[in-house]
Design a protein around this motif. Structure first.
Motif, PDB file in Angstrom:
ATOM      1  N   ARG A 170       0.823  -1.197   0.000  1.00 23.23           N
ATOM      2  CA  ARG A 170       0.000   0.000   0.000  1.00 23.23           C
ATOM      3  C   ARG A 170       0.868   1.262   0.000  1.00 23.23           C
ATOM      4  O   ARG A 170       0.581   2.232  -0.693  1.00 23.23           O
ATOM      5  CB  ARG A 170      -0.875  -0.070   1.250  1.00 23.23           C
TER       6      ARG A 170
ATOM      7  N   TRP B 254       2.148   1.893  -3.371  1.00 22.60           N
ATOM      8  CA  TRP B 254       1.070   2.421  -4.220  1.00 22.60           C
ATOM      9  C   TRP B 254       0.898   3.916  -3.987  1.00 22.60           C
ATOM     10  O   TRP B 254       0.763   4.699  -4.919  1.00 22.60           O
ATOM     11  CB  TRP B 254      -0.214   1.670  -3.911  1.00 22.60           C
TER      12      TRP B 254
ATOM     13  N   PHE C  91       0.233  -6.413  -3.950  1.00 23.66           N
ATOM     14  CA  PHE C  91      -0.719  -5.357  -3.628  1.00 23.66           C
ATOM     15  C   PHE C  91      -1.975  -5.506  -4.487  1.00 23.66           C
ATOM     16  O   PHE C  91      -1.903  -5.728  -5.686  1.00 23.66           O
ATOM     17  CB  PHE C  91      -0.072  -3.989  -3.891  1.00 23.66           C
TER      18      PHE C  91
ATOM     19  N   GLU D 186      -7.204  -3.250  -1.181  1.00 18.09           N
ATOM     20  CA  GLU D 186      -6.684  -2.843   0.129  1.00 18.09           C
ATOM     21  C   GLU D 186      -6.962  -1.382   0.437  1.00 18.09           C
ATOM     22  O   GLU D 186      -6.742  -0.931   1.550  1.00 18.09           O
ATOM     23  CB  GLU D 186      -5.165  -3.060   0.170  1.00 18.09           C
ATOM     24  N   LEU D 187      -7.404  -0.642  -0.583  1.00 24.30           N
ATOM     25  CA  LEU D 187      -7.684   0.768  -0.314  1.00 24.30           C
ATOM     26  C   LEU D 187      -9.023   0.823   0.407  1.00 24.30           C
ATOM     27  O   LEU D 187     -10.067   0.677  -0.187  1.00 24.30           O
ATOM     28  CB  LEU D 187      -7.732   1.538  -1.632  1.00 24.30           C
TER      29      LEU D 187
END
Lengths: 440, 1086
Positions: free
Chosen positions: B82, B85, B251, B255-256
């Motif tokens: 994350r 990202w 990723f 996950e956001l």
């Protein structure tokens, strides 16, 4: 799209050239003062020539018939002023319109104002205000008109009605520069002909110099006693007045003249001449050698072999090798050749089939092949270079793939071989092998 | 070991890739890839779509991006986690912020090595060895250390093996590992041709001229892992590296997590506590202390759910926005599923009482659905910008941004672009494109081609059509959504890259609304509704001119006269019930009360009609069928709609009550309806429903029929609350039209463009209702259309109507700025001559010419031509000397000039050209003698013709509609006496398609069909009379169909389906050929 419709591209330059020729013809045949009008018309000043053709009506009818024989539909109008004639010719329905002298105003009053040769924006503005016919203009006061539409409108109106003069610039036919020689005794020997040619050339060059012209095409016309004409022509890639160069070119062709019983007159005509001003001579003081001038060489070779046999190749941005080059004239600019990937010096056209090829599919180069009856064993190879067909040029090339290999055999000769098809998908080709080019 | 493709380009690399993420992942799954890496150029716009596709095909997506640096190198990067990202998105935001969107650099990204170095942690990078490999490798190794790779790709060009060998050595020299990639541009070799075409489109040239700009390296389709391993057999480490990277970069965009802004509205209280306090207070004040039990119970229930799911900040945010709007006097109304909640009702976000209407809260949010609620708020269209600016100010530029809209190629645009790229002449592509209906995505079929007399076999033509069909749906570029906001708690650019939009001070994220929903971000839709603006203007006019002060909430829903007007279908201009379909239905439905209007709004739409809901309801309403209910329980659900389920909530309630679904399951059923066509997941529900209903004692036949009815809702069923919100506005506008048609007409004209009809019809309708409409006048008009009383004491005419003066805004081509100058200069002293206008106002002559073309100088005694004549005589700018001399002195004395006056017909056409309407006469009035000769009937006389008789009518085409995908086309034409509606069945339509699509005036021969007061003509033949129309003014008639026309515009005037951009341009489209007319850039759509 529509298979029954034949389409030709428009060629305004050719049209303009043709029109000029027609004007020159008119200047020779019908009236000394003729000019082109726009892209599709001619001005003819008929003052003083009408009686030679039996009156205005008959002359106009004759001209219309002549144009019809050439394949054109023509409309002709005669009036006291150029403007009125222009308006009538463009907008009248009849092929021939004659306007009695002095009556221009009534005759053109019914015509639309577009026939007066005014600009589009003025035309549009006038139309918006309801001014459609020339007659509307005639009754309006001039001051407000001038204020709103500028000078051109009134100028054109005056020109049409004869209140203002309108000269035009006629074309003047010119004869090409030439030099003639008549012999008291007919000549028949080669030396005599050569001497005559030298004399003619000197005379012609002097004429050209005086006119500021240089020759590109020279025509040598020999009239024999028995009336037969013998002609020789030479052409140069660049307009020139170089006597020795031209003589050399001409001498090469003189052998083809058959004097027969004798030549009584010779005429050298510069059939195609171009203006040529004074030329700069490369001075040794500038340092460095001047670039060699290719033009005389090109002229000589063209003269010997024929102009069509001499060409240069230029690059075309295409992956397909057959299409990646094109021929241009010897003096033209050429496009840069791409440097990244090696291409053979010689391309075979069409590519030749090779047999007995042993190669591992899908992307290994061949181990051996047979070409023109001889077997080759491959020592080194590079590839594949995968080239797709240009699908937008031919539908058949939509799926076609060629895999090219640059191969070197045991003796060191290098070849460019390709296989049709990528080895995986049958639609891309039938896996046959061809030799397309030779390196070195 | 197994190879994983890490460099695939989707079509979100605009005009470079040509495969969608779905196609790429489907191909990957087929080839057996466990994972696929997507690397678009300087963009992560496609990654959400990739995630969805990956989930659907059980392949993992390795998120990545290809960075094209300014120094010329290109890098592929994949974030590991994350944090990585976030660095990637910040890097892209930085690069895009450097682009100057106003100067043509929109969408571009400028990055340098230094930027990459600053954001390198957590990223794995591979250098693409195009240029300057050694230097690039050095920098890469410095920046990324162990995460640096060199991408090796087979190019299929001479010297490939040698090149790869050299690269391998160089990589070793720098301590960088090799990575095998395929540089994939499309998923299947068949797409190669399309890729060439988009390259041509990108380079703005034809494909013949493309030359070496074409992609020169071969084999850009997705190849299988076995094949790749064979090709890279000499570099096994490069293959291993792909698997290593895929493993490292685990990723996933999922996950956001959800993010709502922190709303601390009352210091010291958490958002939930604040919400509870505010709602209790509002409830108490609404009922003056004695709150009914139903409300307080419902409120407690809702607040509990909200606390569980943590949605309190969401409500507070929306409340803050609405409160701001109300404080500025901007009319607004909430809609959609939000209207179901009593929280929203009490806070004033919506105006529909959920208890009174028995609405379902679970429709709105439910614990099963882990997604945030979705509230749409309609604002006044013109003032929406203020709200948007306030949101930006309050939340800051780094936590609020607009969502993007990916504009994609539709049928018309695709044909045009591909045709241009393949070198077809423009008139040909325009003709092909013109055959396509509106915004359909059907493509140009062979039939259309033959209609134009083209040779279908011609290779270029057939390639064009084939490739255009493939191109439909491919994105072209990003533009901003008009009102969809994303609000987050953390920095937005840690989640998604933000780029500047074409409008100044606007920032847009790279993802669309659907992507945001998929990921669960908070989204607020700030939408503009033209009718709200119109109503506000109407209320202002009412206050100023008639002294009546009222607003939307004051209008009672029970005025009999208003409902009588509605029943007569006299509803031109009224919100939602003005379309042709509505007007045909109203006399049958005969709405008598507010709830009838709610039903009318919901059901007269293509979906419900097809779903066989409308006709059963109508039959029961008209008494042709008995109203019966299969059980008492269901009677409670369906009694208001006479036993026929018409609303989405009813469908859900039927499932709950009749088949024992839980509310959450019912909601899942509803959602699957919307997408059942695509995922086919509805059959599971079918079994459950039928079994449940049988268990509750209903017959199987009834259960199956019920299910079929529910299925018919699909995505067309309206939520009841939504329909109720709209019906409220519909009633308000009907009231205004019924009692104050003068005010209504003025407000409607000022709020254009909107609605279904063009201004000409609005004015005609007002005149038929007794409103006097006065022409645009230089001395009396203002910018807006106003009501004109002689003085404040003069009596109104016997109906209480004030004459309406058309405003300067109606004149085509006159800018607001210039009009303001003229009005300022006019002040109290009217102008006496044209020259005076020019001198006093100082506007350029071009503007005055526009006014002259609109016949605005008639009050000075000048007709059009005379005014233009005078204007043309004025110089470039007024000399200051004359300003001192003043108007009393005669200017240049000119001899009088007599101009040919325009014919009446021409005046009418010029009126249409400049004002889009004419107060003098209708163009067809001049053609009536000719039409009589041909045997045409007037539109007004149609009511005298018996059902089944043959008739011909002629008129200008107003509107063409093809509802949904039915096979029938509706055409509305207008002549000087009124309008007529015609129905064209598909066979007749195809046979005469060209005429229908392109004619401005038609003659319709057919049979009359009457159903009560509603008259249609079933068309037999339709003839093109456009030539006749052009003869009226001896010039091309500027034909502009209204916004409701389906052939030239997007489709129905249904508000939800039509997207508006913030800056709407005047509703002038390219009219007849020949005369120069204003071109309107068609925003994002073609």
């Amino acid at each position: 799209m529509m298979p029954d419709l034949e389409l030709r591209n428009s060629d305004p330059e050719a049209d303009a050239a043709f029109l000029t020729r027609l004007a020159l013809f008119a200047a020779r045949r019908w009236t000394p003062i003729a000019a082109t009008s726009g892209p599709d018309g001619l001005w003819l000043d008929l003052t003083g020539v009408v009686h030679l053709f039996g009156g205005e009506q008959r002359m106009c009818a004759r001209i219309v018939r002549f144009c019809a024989r050439l394949g054109f539909t023509a409309r002709i109008a005669v009036a006291g002023t150029g403007g009125a004639a222009h308006a009538l010719a463009r907008c009248s329905e009849h092929p021939v319109t004659l306007c009695p002298s002095g009556h221009e105003a009534e005759t053109i009053a019914g015509l639309p104002i577009a026939s007066l040769r005014i600009e589009d924006d003025v035309l549009r503005a006038a139309r918006r205000l309801g001014i459609d016919r020339i007659g509307d203009l005639l009754v309006m006061p001039r001051g407000p008109l001038q204020r709103r539409f500028g000078r051109t409108l009134l100028e054109r109106l005056d020109q049409a009605l004869g209140r203002a003069a309108e000269p035009f610039h006629p074309v003047v036919p010119r004869d090409p520069p030439s030099a003639t020689l008549r012999f008291a005794e007919p000549i028949a020997t080669a030396e005599a002909i050569e001497r005559a040619v030298v004399e003619l050339m000197t005379k012609l060059i002097r004429t050209l110099e005086k006119a500021g012209l240089a020759a590109r095409t020279l025509l040598l016309l020999c009239s024999r006693i028995d009336g037969v004409e013998q002609n020789v022509a030479i052409g140069t890639a660049r307009a020139t007045r170089d006597v020795s160069h031209l003589l050399r070119l001409l001498s090469a062709k003189i052998e083809t003249i058959e004097p027969g019983f004798g030549i009584e007159a010779m005429r050298l005509v510069a059939a195609h001449a171009e203006p040529l001003g004074p030329q700069v001579i490369e001075s040794a003081l500038a340092g460095g050698k001047p670039a060699p001038d290719l033009v005389p060489l090109i002229d000589r070779l063209s003269g010997r072999l024929g102009a069509r046999r001499l060409f240069r190749t230029s690059a075309v941005e295409s992956d397909v090798p057959e299409r990646s080059l094109r021929r241009t004239s010897p003096l033209a600019e050429t496009a840069e050749w791409p440097r990244e990937w090696p291409r053979p010096v010689r391309l075979l056209s069409p590519p030749e089939r090779v047999e007995n090829v042993v190669a591992l599919l899908p992307d290994h180069p061949p181990r051996r092949f047979t070409w023109r009856g001889r077997a080759y064993a491959i020592a080194r190879a590079d590839g594949p270079e995968r080239i797709y067909g240009e699908w937008w040029k031919r539908a058949g090339e939509a799926e076609a793939v060629r895999d090219y290999f640059q191969v070197e055999d045991e003796d060191g000769a290098r070849f460019w071989i390709y296989r049709r098809g990528d080895g995986l998908d049958g639609r891309t080709g039938d896996l046959s092998w061809y030799l397309h080019g030779v390196f070195g | 070991m197994t190879y994983i493709e890490l460099q695939a380009t989707s079509h979100f690399s605009f005009l470079r890739g040509v495969s969608s993420c779905d196609e790429l992942f489907a191909a990957a799954a087929l080839l057996g890839y466990p994972a696929l890496g997507i690397t678009d150029r300087n963009s992560v716009g496609g990654l959400v779509q990739a995630t969805i596709a990956a989930d659907a095909t059980n392949t993992r997506v390795v998120a990545g991006c290809r960075l094209d640096l300014q120094e010329g190198s290109s890098l592929l990067v994949w974030p590991e986690d994350r944090a990585g990202w976030s660095r990637l998105t910040r890097l892209l935001t930085l690069g895009k912020s450097r682009a100057d969107a106003q100067h043509g650099e929109k969408g571009q990204c400028f990055l340098h090595w230094e930027d990459v170095a600053a954001h390198a942690k957590g990223l794995v990078a591979a250098l693409i060895p195009d240029k300057e490999v050694a230097a690039g490798l050095g920098r890469l190794a410095d920046i990324f250390g162990g995460s640096a790779f060199l991408a090796l790709t087979h190019r299929r060009r001479p010297g490939d093996a040698m090149r790869l060998h050299n690269l391998d050595r160089m990589a070793h020299a720098h301590g960088v590992r090799n990575l095998a990639t395929g540089d994939v541009l499309y998923h299947s070799p068949d797409r190669r041709m399309l890729q060439d075409v988009v390259t041509a489109i990108r380079n703005k040239c034809t494909i013949d001229e493309l030359g070496f700009r074409r992609e020169r390296h071969a084999d850009r389709h997705l190849k299988g892992p076995v094949e790749m391993e064979r090709r890279f057999a000499d570099y096994p480490d490069a293959i291993r590296a792909t698997a290593d990277i895929a493993e490292r970069c685990a990723f996933s965009l999922r996950e956001l997590s959800y993010q709502y802004p922190d709303e601390i509205v009352i210091p010291g209280l958490s958002p939930q506590q604040a919400l509870e306090l505010m709602t209790q207070q509002a409830l108490a004040s609404k009922f003056q202390g004695s709150v009914p039990e139903a409300y307080s119970k419902l409120l407690a229930h809702e607040l509990k759910l909200v606390a569980e799911l943590g949605y309190a900040p969401y409500f507070l945010t929306v409340n803050a926005i609405v409160a701001f709007a109300r404080s500025q006097g901007i009319l607004c109304q909430g809609r959609g599923s939000a209207a179901n909640s009593v929280i929203c009702y009490i806070l004033g976000i919506t105006s529909i009482d959920p208890v009174a209407h028995e609405l379902l809260f679970e429709r709105f949010i439910s614990p099963e659905r882990k997604e945030p609620p979705d509230i749409d708020v309609d604002f006044e269209h013109e003032r929406r910008e203020e709200v948007i600016q306030w949101i930006y100010q309050t939340y800051g530029q780094d936590r609020a941004a607009l969502t993007a809209v990916v504009s994609r190629y539709r049928a018309r645009g695709a044909v045009r672009e591909v045709g241009k790229a393949l070198g077809l002449p423009e008139d040909l592509t325009a003709a092909l494109a013109g055959q396509v209906w509106g915004w359909s995505n059907e493509g140009v079929s062979d039939r259309h081609v033959e209609e134009l007399n083209l040779d279908r076999q011609d290779p270029r033509l057939s390639s064009t059509l084939e490739l255009a069909r493939q191109l439909i749906g491919t994105p072209r570029h990003l533009s901003q959504h008009p009102g969809g906001f994303v609000l987050t708690r953390d920095r937005l650019d840690d989640l998604v890259p933000i780029e500047p939009a074409a409008m100044a001070d606007r920032r847009v994220i790279e993802w669309e609304k659907d992507d945001i929903e998929e990921l669960g971000f908070m989204k607020v839709d700030v939408l503009g509704l033209g009718m709200l603006g119109c109503m506000r203007r109407a209320f202002d006019l009412l206050r100023n001119h008639k002294g009546m002060d009222m607003e939307l909430a004051d209008l009672q829903d029970d005025d009999v006269k208003v409902f009588e007007m509605i029943q007569r279908a006299d509803t031109l201009g009224v919100f939602q019930i003005e379309s042709r379909a509505q007007m045909s239905m109203l006399p049958r439905m005969k709405p008598r009360e507010f709830y009838d209007l709610v039903i009318e709004v919901a059901i007269v739409r293509p979906g419900p009609i097809q779903g066989d809901m409308v006709h059963p309801y109508l039959r029961r309403r008209e008494g042709k069928e008995k109203v019966e209910f299969p059980s008492e329980a269901l009677k409670k659900v369906l009694w208001r709609t006479l036993g026929v389920p018409l609303f989405q909530e009813q469908a859900m309630k039927v499932a709950i009550v009749g088949a024992g679904f839980t509310p959450a399951e019912a909601d899942a059923l509803r959602r699957s309806m919307a997408t059942f066509k695509f995922t086919g997941g509805v059959s599971a529900f079918q079994d459950k429903l039928v079994k449940g209903m049988i268990a509750n004692g209903y017959s199987e036949e009834f259960a199956t029929r019920t299910f079929k009815q529910i299925e018919g809702f699909g995505s067309y069923g309206f939520p009841e609350s939504h329909a109720a919100s709209f019906a409220k506005i519909a009633y308000a506008s009907s009231w205004m039209k019924c009692h104050h048609p003068d005010v209504f007409c003025a407000a409607l004209l000022n709020a254009q463009p909107m609605g279904f009809y063009a201004p000409a019809q609005i004015v005609r309708d007002a005149r038929e209702h007794g409103v006097e409409v006065r022409a645009v006048c230089i001395n009396r008009s203002r910018w807006d259309c106003t009501l004109e009383r002689e003085d404040s004491f003069s009596a109104l005419n016997q109906e209480g109507l004030i004459p309406l003066r058309l405003g300067l805004r109606m004149v085509r081509g006159l800018s607001n700025v210039h009009a303001a100058q003229i009005l300022a200069a006019r002040g109290e002293t009217p102008f006496a001559t044209v020259e005076e206008v020019w001198r006093r106002s100082g506007v350029p002559l071009a503007s005055l010419e526009k006014l002259a073309e609109g016949d605005a100088f008639a009050s000075l005694g000048l007709d059009r031509r005379q005014a233009l004549w005078q204007l043309r005589g004025l110089g470039a700018a007024p000399l200051p000397l004359f300003a001192a001399a003043d108007a009393r002195e005669a200017e240049i004395v000119e001899p009088k000039v007599a101009l040919t006056p325009m014919t009446e017909g021409r005046e009418v056409v010029e009126d249409y050209r400049s004002l889009q309407l004419s107060l003098r006469a209708h163009p067809l009035a001049f053609l009536r003698p000719e039409l009589n000769r041909r045997g045409a009937t007037r539109c007004n006389d149609l009511c005298r013709i018996k059902d089944g008789r043959k008739v011909e009518v002629a008129g200008i085409i107003l509107v063409r509609q093809r509802p949904g995908s039915t096979s029938v086309t509706f055409v509305t034409i207008e002549d000087e006496t009124g309008i007529a509606n015609a129905i064209i069945w598909s066979d007749r339509f195809e046979a005469q398609r060209r005429t229908v699509m392109s004619a401005a005036m038609v003659g319709i021969k057919g049979t009359v069909q009457r159903e009560g007061e509603v008259i249609h003509i079933i068309t037999d033949r339709i003839e093109d009379y456009t030539g006749l129309l052009h003869s009226v003014g001896e010039m091309h008639f500027p034909h502009r169909p209204g916004p409701g026309d389906g052939a030239t515009h997007g489709g129905t005037p249904d508000h939800r389906q039509r997207e508006r951009s913030v800056r709407t341009l005047p509703s002038l489209r390219t009219g007849g050929r020949g005369e120069p007319v204003i071109e309107v850039k068609s925003r994002n759509f073609h």
